[in-house]
Design an enzyme around this catalytic site. Structure first.
Site, PDB file in Angstrom:
ATOM      1  N   GLY A 101       0.838  -1.203   0.000  1.00  0.00           N
ATOM      2  CA  GLY A 101       0.000   0.000   0.000  1.00  0.00           C
ATOM      3  C   GLY A 101       0.872   1.252   0.000  1.00  0.00           C
ATOM      4  O   GLY A 101       2.100   1.181   0.021  1.00  0.00           O
ATOM      5  N   THR A 144      -6.207  -3.278  -2.274  1.00  0.00           N
ATOM      6  CA  THR A 144      -6.030  -1.852  -2.593  1.00  0.00           C
ATOM      7  C   THR A 144      -4.550  -1.499  -2.757  1.00  0.00           C
ATOM      8  O   THR A 144      -4.236  -0.432  -3.270  1.00  0.00           O
ATOM      9  CB  THR A 144      -6.655  -0.924  -1.515  1.00  0.00           C
ATOM     10  OG1 THR A 144      -6.168  -1.315  -0.234  1.00  0.00           O
ATOM     11  CG2 THR A 144      -8.173  -0.995  -1.526  1.00  0.00           C
ATOM     12  N   LEU A 163       6.713 -18.279   6.738  1.00  0.00           N
ATOM     13  CA  LEU A 163       7.970 -17.743   7.299  1.00  0.00           C
ATOM     14  C   LEU A 163       9.014 -18.846   7.404  1.00  0.00           C
ATOM     15  O   LEU A 163       8.732 -19.941   7.905  1.00  0.00           O
ATOM     16  CB  LEU A 163       7.716 -17.141   8.685  1.00  0.00           C
ATOM     17  CG  LEU A 163       7.002 -15.795   8.712  1.00  0.00           C
ATOM     18  CD1 LEU A 163       6.722 -15.371  10.162  1.00  0.00           C
ATOM     19  CD2 LEU A 163       7.821 -14.725   8.000  1.00  0.00           C
ATOM     20  N   SER A 192      -5.300  -3.133   5.279  1.00  0.00           N
ATOM     21  CA  SER A 192      -6.735  -2.791   5.293  1.00  0.00           C
ATOM     22  C   SER A 192      -6.985  -1.761   4.198  1.00  0.00           C
ATOM     23  O   SER A 192      -6.156  -0.860   4.017  1.00  0.00           O
ATOM     24  CB  SER A 192      -7.149  -2.150   6.635  1.00  0.00           C
ATOM     25  OG  SER A 192      -8.481  -1.672   6.539  1.00  0.00           O
ATOM     26  N   ASN A 194      -4.963 -13.002  13.164  1.00  0.00           N
ATOM     27  CA  ASN A 194      -3.866 -13.809  12.602  1.00  0.00           C
ATOM     28  C   ASN A 194      -2.504 -13.150  12.839  1.00  0.00           C
ATOM     29  O   ASN A 194      -1.518 -13.828  13.148  1.00  0.00           O
ATOM     30  CB  ASN A 194      -4.097 -14.055  11.110  1.00  0.00           C
ATOM     31  CG  ASN A 194      -5.119 -15.155  10.872  1.00  0.00           C
ATOM     32  OD1 ASN A 194      -5.272 -16.063  11.701  1.00  0.00           O
ATOM     33  ND2 ASN A 194      -5.821 -15.086   9.757  1.00  0.00           N
ATOM     34  N   TYR A 209     -15.272   0.431   8.344  1.00  0.00           N
ATOM     35  CA  TYR A 209     -13.884   0.825   8.638  1.00  0.00           C
ATOM     36  C   TYR A 209     -13.752   1.239  10.105  1.00  0.00           C
ATOM     37  O   TYR A 209     -12.945   0.670  10.846  1.00  0.00           O
ATOM     38  CB  TYR A 209     -13.495   1.972   7.717  1.00  0.00           C
ATOM     39  CG  TYR A 209     -12.040   2.356   7.777  1.00  0.00           C
ATOM     40  CD1 TYR A 209     -11.039   1.429   7.467  1.00  0.00           C
ATOM     41  CD2 TYR A 209     -11.645   3.645   8.115  1.00  0.00           C
ATOM     42  CE1 TYR A 209      -9.691   1.787   7.511  1.00  0.00           C
ATOM     43  CE2 TYR A 209     -10.307   4.005   8.148  1.00  0.00           C
ATOM     44  CZ  TYR A 209      -9.340   3.072   7.845  1.00  0.00           C
ATOM     45  OH  TYR A 209      -8.013   3.425   7.883  1.00  0.00           O
ATOM     46  N   GLN A 228      -3.644  -9.931  28.240  1.00  0.00           N
ATOM     47  CA  GLN A 228      -3.678 -11.361  28.623  1.00  0.00           C
ATOM     48  C   GLN A 228      -2.336 -12.056  28.451  1.00  0.00           C
ATOM     49  O   GLN A 228      -1.987 -12.935  29.210  1.00  0.00           O
ATOM     50  CB  GLN A 228      -4.723 -12.094  27.786  1.00  0.00           C
ATOM     51  CG  GLN A 228      -6.141 -11.703  28.148  1.00  0.00           C
ATOM     52  CD  GLN A 228      -7.151 -12.698  27.596  1.00  0.00           C
ATOM     53  OE1 GLN A 228      -6.847 -13.879  27.454  1.00  0.00           O
ATOM     54  NE2 GLN A 228      -8.327 -12.214  27.280  1.00  0.00           N
TER      55      GLN A 228
END
Ligand code: UDP
Length: 322
Positions: free
Chosen positions: A10, A35, A64, A76, A100, A146, A163
Site C-alpha cells: 500500500g 487496494t 515464514l 486494510s 492472525n 472501517y 492477557q
C-alpha cells in the site's frame, strides 16, 4: 532485524518498507493487492533483503522460514472509496486478519504495531482529538465497516497486551499524503491535484468547511518507526498526524494556487457521515517519542505534485509507444 509488514504494497506500507530496508533490516511484505499496488514496490523489488508474499492475511500465514522480531500490521482498505467498495473484506481484515497477525506476533515473541485510524473518533465532539477521547461513531453507517472494525482491531490488540503481555502498541493515523497515493482511491489529495493538473474542476464535497490535517508520508514513516522501537510504548495508543488543520475549501485553494490557478472549483453533495473536523492532539507523540512532523503542507504538496506530474508523463509515453 527481520520485520514483517502486512499491507506492505500500500501507499504507507511501501514507504515504510523502503525506510526499513535503508536502515538495514530484512523486510517481509504480505499483501493481497485489494487496494495495494505492485507498482508501489518497483523501486526496491530487487533488494536482497526484500521478500514479498502475495497473501490475504484473513488466512493464516505459514510462509515464514525464520522468526520475525517485529510486525507492522497495516493491511486494510483505508480510503472511503476503498472501504466502501470492499466493506466485508474491510471487516474481515481488521478482525480475523488482525487476529492472525497477533497470533503470529505471540508465536515469535515479536513486537507488534497496528495502524488504527483517526476514524476511530468518528465525527468527533472533542477537538483536537486526544487519545483518551472515546469517539462519536455511527455503528451502522456507511463508514462503519472501517471505523468499527478498526475499533475492534484496537480492542483485540489490547487483549493480547493484557492477557499475554504482548509487546503491542496502537497508532491512530490521521490523513497522510505523498508520492504513491493511489490516484483512483478518491482521496482528497490525489483527487484535487490530478483535477488541477488536468484542468478539470476541483470537486469539493459539501460546502468545504469540514477540516482535515495532512501529514506528509516521510514524517509519518518516522513516527511509525519511533512508535514501534522507542522505549515505553508497549500497551500505548498514540496519535500520529500533522496538527496543521485546514478547511477543505482552503486546501482546494492551496492546490489550485500551486498547480493551476485556472482550475475551477465545483461544489458537490457532501458524503454521508463525513466528519466535520479532524485534528490530532500530538502531545503524546511529542513527549513519548520525541516526534513531530517537519514537512510543511506546501513543501509536501510540491513533492506530491511532482510525483503525479511524472506519472502523467509516463502514461503519455506509454500511450505514444503503443
Ligand atoms: N473530499 C472532497 N473532494 C474530493 C475528495 C474528498 O471535498 O474529491 C473531502 C471529503 O468529503 C472529506 C475530505 O475531503 O471531507 C477528506 O476526504 P478523504 O476521502 O481524503 O478522506 P477522509 O478524511 O474522509 O477519510
Amino acid at each position: 532485524m527481520r520485520i514483517l509488514i502486512s499491507g506492505g504494497a500500500g501507499f504507507i506500507g511501501s514507504h515504510l518498507t523502503e525506510a526499513l530496508l535503508a536502515a538495514g533490516h530484512h523486510v517481509i511484505v504480505l499483501d493481497n493487492f485489494i487496494t495495494g499496488r505492485p507498482g508501489n514496490m518497483e523501486d526496491y523489488r530487487g533488494h536482497p533483503e526484500f521478500e514479498f508474499h502475495e497473501h490475504d492475511i484473513v488466512e493464516p500465514f505459514t510462509g515464514l522460514t525464520a522468526p520475525v522480531e517485529a510486525i507492522f500490521h497495516l493491511a486494510s482498505p483505508a480510503s472511503p472509496v476503498g472501504y466502501s467498495a470492499h466493506p466485508i473484506e474491510t471487516h474481515l481484515v481488521n478482525s480475523v486478519g488482525t487476529h492472525n497477525m497477533l497470533k503470529l506476533a505471540r508465536q515469535y515473541g515479536a513486537k507488534f504495531l497496528v495502524t488504527s485510524t483517526s476514524e476511530a473518533y468518528g465525527d468527533p465532539l472533542q477537538h483536537p482529538q486526544r487519545e483518551d477521547y472515546w469517539g462519536n461513531v455511527n455503528p451502522v453507517g456507511p463508514r462503519s465497516c472501517y471505523d468499527e472494525s478498526k475499533r475492534f482491531s484496537e480492542s483485540l490488540t489490547m487483549e493480547y497486551f493484557r492477557q499475554f503481555g504482548l509487546d503491542a502498541r496502537i497508532v491512530r493515523l490521521f490523513n497522510t499524503y505523498g508520492p504513491r497515493n493511489d490516484p483512483q482511491d478518491g482521496r482528497v489529495v490525489p483527487n484535487f491535484i490530478n483535477q488541477a493538473l488536468e484542468g478539470r474542476p476541483i470537486t469539493i464535497y459539501g460546502n468545504g468547511s469540514q477540516t482535515r490535517s495532512f501529514c506528509y508520508i516521510s514524517d509519518l514513516v518516522r513516527g511509525l518507526q519511533a512508535a514501534m522501537f522507542a522505549e515505553g510504548t508497549k500497551g500505548e495508543v498514540i496519535n500520529l498526524g500533522n496538527p496543521d488543520e485546514r478547511t477543505i475549501l482552503d486546501f482546494a485553494e492551496t492546490v489550485r494556487r500551486i498547480c493551476n490557478p485556472e482550475a475551477p472549483l465545483v461544489f458537490q453533495p457532501g458524503r454521508v457521515d463525513d466528519p466535520n473536523q479532524r485534528c490530532p492532539d500530538i502531545t503524546k507523540a511529542r513527549t513519548r517519542l520525541g516526534w513531530e512532523p517537519e514537512v510543511s503542507l506546501e513543501d509536501g504538496l510540491l513533492k506530491t505534485i511532482e510525483y503525479f506530474r511524472s506519472q502523467a508523463g509516463q502514461r503519455q509515453l506509454k500511450e505514444k509507444s503503443v
